[in-house]
Scaffold this active site. Structure first.
Site, PDB file in Angstrom:
ATOM      1  CB  ILE B  14     -29.249 -12.977 -35.663  1.00 15.84           C
ATOM      2  CG1 ILE B  14     -28.880 -13.705 -36.969  1.00 15.84           C
ATOM      3  CG2 ILE B  14     -30.677 -13.352 -35.250  1.00 15.84           C
ATOM      4  CD1 ILE B  14     -28.915 -15.216 -36.857  1.00 15.84           C
ATOM      5  CG  HIS B  15     -30.614  -6.595 -34.960  1.00 16.16           C
ATOM      6  ND1 HIS B  15     -31.853  -6.035 -35.064  1.00 16.16           N
ATOM      7  CD2 HIS B  15     -30.024  -6.468 -36.176  1.00 16.16           C
ATOM      8  CE1 HIS B  15     -32.011  -5.572 -36.299  1.00 16.16           C
ATOM      9  NE2 HIS B  15     -30.924  -5.822 -36.988  1.00 16.16           N
ATOM     10  CB  ALA B  16     -34.677  -7.328 -31.599  1.00 16.25           C
ATOM     11  CB  ALA B  19     -34.221 -12.683 -33.346  1.00 14.67           C
ATOM     12  CD  GLU B  87     -31.149  -5.601 -40.492  1.00 14.03           C
ATOM     13  OE1 GLU B  87     -29.951  -5.852 -40.225  1.00 14.03           O
ATOM     14  OE2 GLU B  87     -32.044  -5.530 -39.630  1.00 14.03           O
TER      15      GLU B  87
END
Lengths: 587, 90
Positions: B14-16, B19, B87
């Site tokens: 969970i990166h930007a 998120a 992703e």
């Protein structure tokens, strides 16, 4: 002065420096007198947020076509409306009885501290986004919004400690030639935006803001991450050239599309690419070419320092063929001599190199060495759709000997139990009048032919185009050349063989309608010409092409032929006139 | 109060951008929504909160919600995570 930083956004820019000051994100504390005042302060904060929200949405609207830009703006909007931060600010105001500016700056500072210690560098870089949003809210509160960039008189190179993402998003590419910053990395939102907007940028330059004075001339090389301050004449000249080259490549990328080449009346034309080096395959695939119509192999001679090596050949043919699969790749055997790579194979000087020891003449003279190339091509033929092509075949007995040699190599492979495609097509280049006139005697030994218009023109008209005193006589639109092309196509089609054109004529937009009209089956051109040729094909009907081709055969001069095609296409493809110099002369 | 356990399925975690996807899903509901990793529990409507969770690929996450539409909120947010955010998966 020279600086090296992180190349953040490709491109070259030359311009004068404009230094942008960044406000510190600190704000004086002012104590409020009552909780009623604090309530009013919270209101003021909420109004500021909705006002910033409005601004960010406006910037987002301008980025309708920039997907990355929109995503980043949406991210900033989420940060702006983050309930945790909001609640934090409000409780600071109400609990501490402090002004909104101070509450925002301390709250934002707290969030930034939290982000800065995160292990994930990608998340760490979002600190810039937090500061961006915080700065905008404070500017709203204090009424000190920045608008210096709107007042610029001329395009500049922006120099700043750092640029906020929303600030970058608001930059107009016409006005900001490039930017260079002390801070920043490759994955910051600021650099992603720079790439999306096509503004060259070098970031992470550490202390460039302290070294540059306003109006210094800067060269920004966003490809390598170089910044040159007050360059010399030589540097300016060099970079002007690089810039032009880069812009040309960019233009090409924009024109890329994978659509097949189809005439205005819907007839599919096979459009292939001429390549020299394996890495070009990627570009060719992106351009949607139908195959490699000419894979020149001479460079292999240069990379093999210790003589011919089958593995070197094989690796390269294998790579190109498997990456192009199932599209065809026509590998032309060594075409050394003439004006190409004279080193090694024929060191004795010749009075007439173009009439001398070249191409298959060398190959047949050194069958042992030549077999190495043939063997590698055959081995690679099972890994893709490979076709073999012999250049400069002028005598039928040469072609017979070449086929015998090929059979001998096949026998050796069979004996060694190595796989190859026994049905691999074998063709010849048509590049001398002799080959055209005696083609009916050659065709039984060839599966296809490809016309090399450069050599065919030069040998037909007896003009060395490298000699400036006669170069103006060199003209591929000369009736003698056009009639030969017509002859070759008719003869080949009557024998059920296909014809390609891989000379530069195939890439000359004005020649394209004629070649289609003659019935050429495949055009093969330099990758950079594919978009233009594709476009040209799209504005021509096969009927008009045939008519023009027929007329061209009875037109007296090359100039007359070009005028004929020109008057047909000018209404349909006006941009073509931009490159007038390219097509005025015969290709 | 409803809760579901999910595993972060994409490589980068969970990166930007993920998120942002989680927050955008959570704010659609009136219920309070949380995401909880073994390390921390944060408000799923706070981009800052979800990002500081810094949940890497493979982390077990508990999605919980409290309010009138809690069941649907939990299901929708959990589904966003399960999808892997479009992703590359682990």
């Amino acid at each position: 002065m020279f600086f090296k930083g992180v190349p953040a956004s490709h491109g070259i820019a030359i311009g004068s420096a404009f230094l942008l000051k960044v406000e510190e994100l600190r704000h004086a504390k002012r104590l409020l007198e009552s909780s009623e005042q604090a309530e009013l302060e919270v209101k003021r904060f909420q109004v500021a947020i909705s006002s910033v929200r409005h601004d960010l949405e406006n910037i987002a609207d301008t980025m309708e076509d920039v997907v990355e830009g929109r995503q980043i703006l949406e991210f900033l909007l989420l940060l702006l409306q983050d309930p945790t931060i909001k609640r934090d600010v409000e409780s600071r105001i109400l609990g501490g009885l402090v002004n909104a500016e101070y509450a925002v700056s301390t709250a934002i500072r707290g969030v930034m501290d939290k982000f800065e210690v995160m292990a994930d560098p990608y998340i760490r870089e979002r600190v810039a986004d937090v500061r961006d949003v915080g700065r905008r809210v404070i500017e709203k509160l204090t009424g000190t919004e920045k608008d210096v960039l709107d007042k610029l008189q001329e395009p500049v190179v922006l120099v700043a400690k750092d640029l906020d993402p929303s600030e970058t998003a608001g930059l107009k590419p016409g006005q900001i030639l490039a930017f260079v910053t002390d801070m920043g990395g490759r994955t910051s939102h600021t650099t992603i935006l720079a790439r999306a907007l096509g503004i060259p940028a070098v970031v992470g330059l550490q202390k460039i803001t302290t070294e540059i004075n306003p109006r210094d001339v800067l060269i920004v090389d966003g490809i390598h991450g170089h910044v040159i301050v007050n360059p010399t004449e030589d540097e300016l000249r060099y970079y002007a050239g690089v810039k032009k080259k880069f812009q040309k490549a960019e233009k090409l990328l924009q024109k890329m599309n994978q659509e097949p080449a189809v005439t205005e009346d819907g007839v599919r034309i096979e459009l292939a690419a001429n390549i020299e080096l394996p890495y070009e395959v990627e570009l060719v695939n992106k351009l949607g070419a139908d195959g490699i119509g000419l894979f020149r192999t001479e460079f292999l001679r240069l990379i093999q320092e210790n003589g011919e090596n089958e593995e070197d050949h094989f690796t390269i043919y294998d790579t190109v063929a498997s990456r192009m699969k199932p599209k065809p790749v026509i590998i032309r055997t060594y075409d050394m001599g003439g004006d190409k790579f004279r080193t090694g194979l024929n060191s004795a000087p010749e009075a007439n190199p173009f009439l001398g020891y070249r191409a298959v003449r060398i190959g047949l003279d050194r069958p042992q060495e030549f077999s190495i190339q043939l063997r590698a091509i055959l081995r690679a033929s099972v890994h893709g759709n490979i076709r073999l092509m012999f250049p400069m075949v002028t005598h039928v007995e040469q072609l017979r000997r070449l086929r015998d040699l090929l059979e001998k190599v096949k026998d050796e492979l069979r004996a060694d139990e190595i796989a190859f495609d026994n049905d691999m097509q074998v063709g010849i280049m048509v590049e001398t009048p002799a080959t055209v006139i005696a083609l009916d005697l050659m065709l039984p030994y060839a599966d296809f032919v490809s016309i090399g218009t450069n050599d065919l023109t030069q040998y037909s008209l007896a003009v060395d185009r490298g000699n400036p005193r006669v170069a103006d006589l060199y003209d591929s639109f000369h009736p003698a050349v056009l009639r030969q092309i017509d002859t070759v196509v008719r003869l080949c089609h009557s024998q059920g063989k296909w014809v390609g054109v891989c000379g530069s004529m195939a890439g000359n937009p004005l020649a394209v309608p004629l070649l289609i009209g003659f019935g050429v089956d495949e055009l093969s051109v330099a990758p950079s010409l594919i978009p233009d040729v594709k476009k040209m094909i799209g504005v021509v009907t096969t009927y008009a092409a045939r008519e023009m081709a027929e007329k061209s055969l009875v037109t007296e001069t090359g100039l007359g032929v070009r005028a004929l095609v020109h008057s047909y296409v000018i209404g349909k493809y006006p941009e073509i006139l931009l490159d007038e110099n390219d097509w005025k002369t015969g290709g | 109060m409803t809760e579901i356990k999910v595993v972060v399925p994409n490589k980068l975690g969970i990166h930007a951008r993920p998120a942002a996807l989680i927050v955008r899903a959570a704010v659609e509901f009136v219920s309070d929504v949380w995401v909880e990793s073994p390390a921390d529990k944060v408000n799923a409507k706070s981009i800052m909160g979800v990002m500081t969770l810094a949940a890497s690929g493979g982390t077990e996450i508990v999605v919980s919600a409290d309010g009138s539409d809690e069941a649907e909120a939990v299901e929708v947010v959990a589904e966003v995570i399960r999808s892997g955010f479009g992703e590359e998966m682990i």
